[in-house]
Design a protein around this motif. Structure first.
Motif, PDB file in Angstrom:
ATOM      1  N   GLY A 144       0.850  -1.182   0.000  1.00 19.61           N
ATOM      2  CA  GLY A 144       0.000   0.000   0.000  1.00 19.61           C
ATOM      3  C   GLY A 144       0.883   1.229   0.000  1.00 19.61           C
ATOM      4  O   GLY A 144       2.078   1.151  -0.311  1.00 19.61           O
ATOM      5  N   ARG A 145       0.277   2.356   0.353  1.00 21.15           N
ATOM      6  CA  ARG A 145       1.070   3.589   0.382  1.00 21.15           C
ATOM      7  C   ARG A 145       1.698   3.793   1.754  1.00 21.15           C
ATOM      8  O   ARG A 145       1.252   3.224   2.747  1.00 21.15           O
ATOM      9  N   ASN A 146       2.693   4.671   1.755  1.00 20.46           N
ATOM     10  CA  ASN A 146       3.328   5.050   3.017  1.00 20.46           C
ATOM     11  C   ASN A 146       3.084   6.532   3.242  1.00 20.46           C
ATOM     12  O   ASN A 146       3.903   7.226   3.809  1.00 20.46           O
ATOM     13  N   ALA A 147       1.919   7.022   2.771  1.00 19.96           N
ATOM     14  CA  ALA A 147       1.688   8.468   2.704  1.00 19.96           C
ATOM     15  C   ALA A 147       1.168   9.045   4.010  1.00 19.96           C
ATOM     16  O   ALA A 147       1.640  10.085   4.464  1.00 19.96           O
ATOM     17  N   MET A 148       0.186   8.410   4.605  1.00 19.45           N
ATOM     18  CA  MET A 148      -0.429   8.960   5.817  1.00 19.45           C
ATOM     19  C   MET A 148      -0.735   7.845   6.793  1.00 19.45           C
ATOM     20  O   MET A 148      -1.024   6.712   6.389  1.00 19.45           O
TER      21      MET A 148
END
Ligand SMILES: Cc1cc2nc3c(=O)[nH]c(=O)nc-3n(C[C@H](O)[C@H](O)[C@H](O)COP(=O)(O)O)c2cc1C
Length: 305
Positions: A144-148
């Protein structure tokens, strides 16, 4: 928020799809205990595998869900065909161009979900017409993302939609479930907390390595090592080990010798080099449990408990 009937489970808990550990046995056990269990479908699986696992998950009419990875579908079209035929209670399609598959599922009257890791992802999910949103924070295990992080993203998303929203990433026990439900989520979408369960398709040795884990890392090291076709924007969170530490930040230089070391370590179950995808909550895992034990722990978040 209107919660579809399929999601009105005794415990507001979805056992997240986890390709590898999460097959039909785990999905069945989670649903039988009061959540909704999902089958995680790896890119390499075919429709036959999904049907086999669905028979296990859905034994005795038990509801279950299936999680597909959008980027894998163009090369594995029979995954979607199998799911359209099986009509699970919930199907998630995440990570990549999911709008087309999601549309086909919705046209067939199947309840759909997708995982969002940023506000841009939220826009895309709303445009695609997903029925259910899964807010997946950077603490989460797997890709997944590591954004938030989960909590800020959850609050932002809840302010922007009336769709049912499940919180994913770092929800370890009844405390986390109570927190996200208090915030307005329909429930939690939980992967890592089930990783030590006897119903997973993980080997006992891998489980022991999970119980010993103290730290996770995020990146593309293990995808590059396996030459997996994951889109670059999605890294994975896994137990940090010597191999990950050596290659993180230098993935583009990871050569055939390093790939071979990783292949051998996977075969030998040497987890100083081989990967074990897990979220930050892996630190809470201590010993084997049944999925019913884990669901019962989450159920302590219910007002009547
Ligand atoms: C071992 C593992 C495998 C996963 N595989 C998938 C998958 O196949 N499809 C998917 O949509 N998500 C996958 N995920 C992500 C989960 O659906 C979920 O977002 C995550 O586990 C939630 O965070 P948590 O691990 O902190 O509970 C995986 C997660 C883990 C830990």
């Amino acid at each position: 928020m209107h919660l579809p009937d399929q999601l009105r489970t005794p415990v507001p808990l979805i056992g997240a799809p986890m390709a590898g550990p999460g097959g039909g046995r785990l999905a069945h056990a989670v649903s039988a205990a009061g959540g909704l269990g999902m089958i995680g479908v790896a890119a390499t699986r075919d429709g036959g595998w999904i049907r086999e696992q669905a028979a296990i998950a859905g034994a005795d009419g038990t509801p279950y869900g299936v999680g597909l990875m959008a980027w894998a579908l163009p090369d594995a079209p029979d995954q979607l065909e199998a799911v359209l035929e099986l009509r699970p209670a919930l199907v998630s399609v995440s990570f990549g161009a999911y709008a087309g598959p999601l549309g086909r599922l919705r046209e067939a009257g199947i309840l759909t979900a997708t995982q969002v890791g940023s506000l841009d992802d939220l826009e895309a999910a709303l445009d695609a017409g997903a029925d259910v949103l899964v807010v997946r924070g950077a603490e989460a295990g797997g890709h997944g993302r590591n954004a938030m992080a989960t909590l800020p993203l959850l609050q932002l998303v809840l302010d922007r939609t009336n769709l049912p929203v499940y919180a994913a990433g770092g929800i370890l026990n009844h405390r986390g479930l109570a927190a996200v439900v208090a915030a307005g989520a329909a429930g939690a979408w939980v992967g890592t907390a089930f990783l030590g369960c006897v119903e997973t398709d993980t080997s006992p040795r891998a489980r022991q390595a999970l119980f010993a884990a103290t730290e996770t890392g995020y990146g593309r090291v293990f995808d590059v090592a396996q030459q997996a076709a994951w889109p670059r924007e999605f890294g994975g969170r896994a137990v940090a080990n010597a191999y990950f530490d050596a290659w993180v930040g230098h993935e583009d230089h990871l050569d055939e010798a390093a790939r071979e070391r990783h292949r051998k370590a996977v075969q030998a179950e040497d987890f100083s080099t081989a990967h074990l995808y897990a979220g930050e909550g892996v630190v809470a895992l201590e010993h084997e449990l049944t999925a019913a034990d884990v669901v019962a722990e989450f159920a302590r978040a219910l007002p009547s408990a």
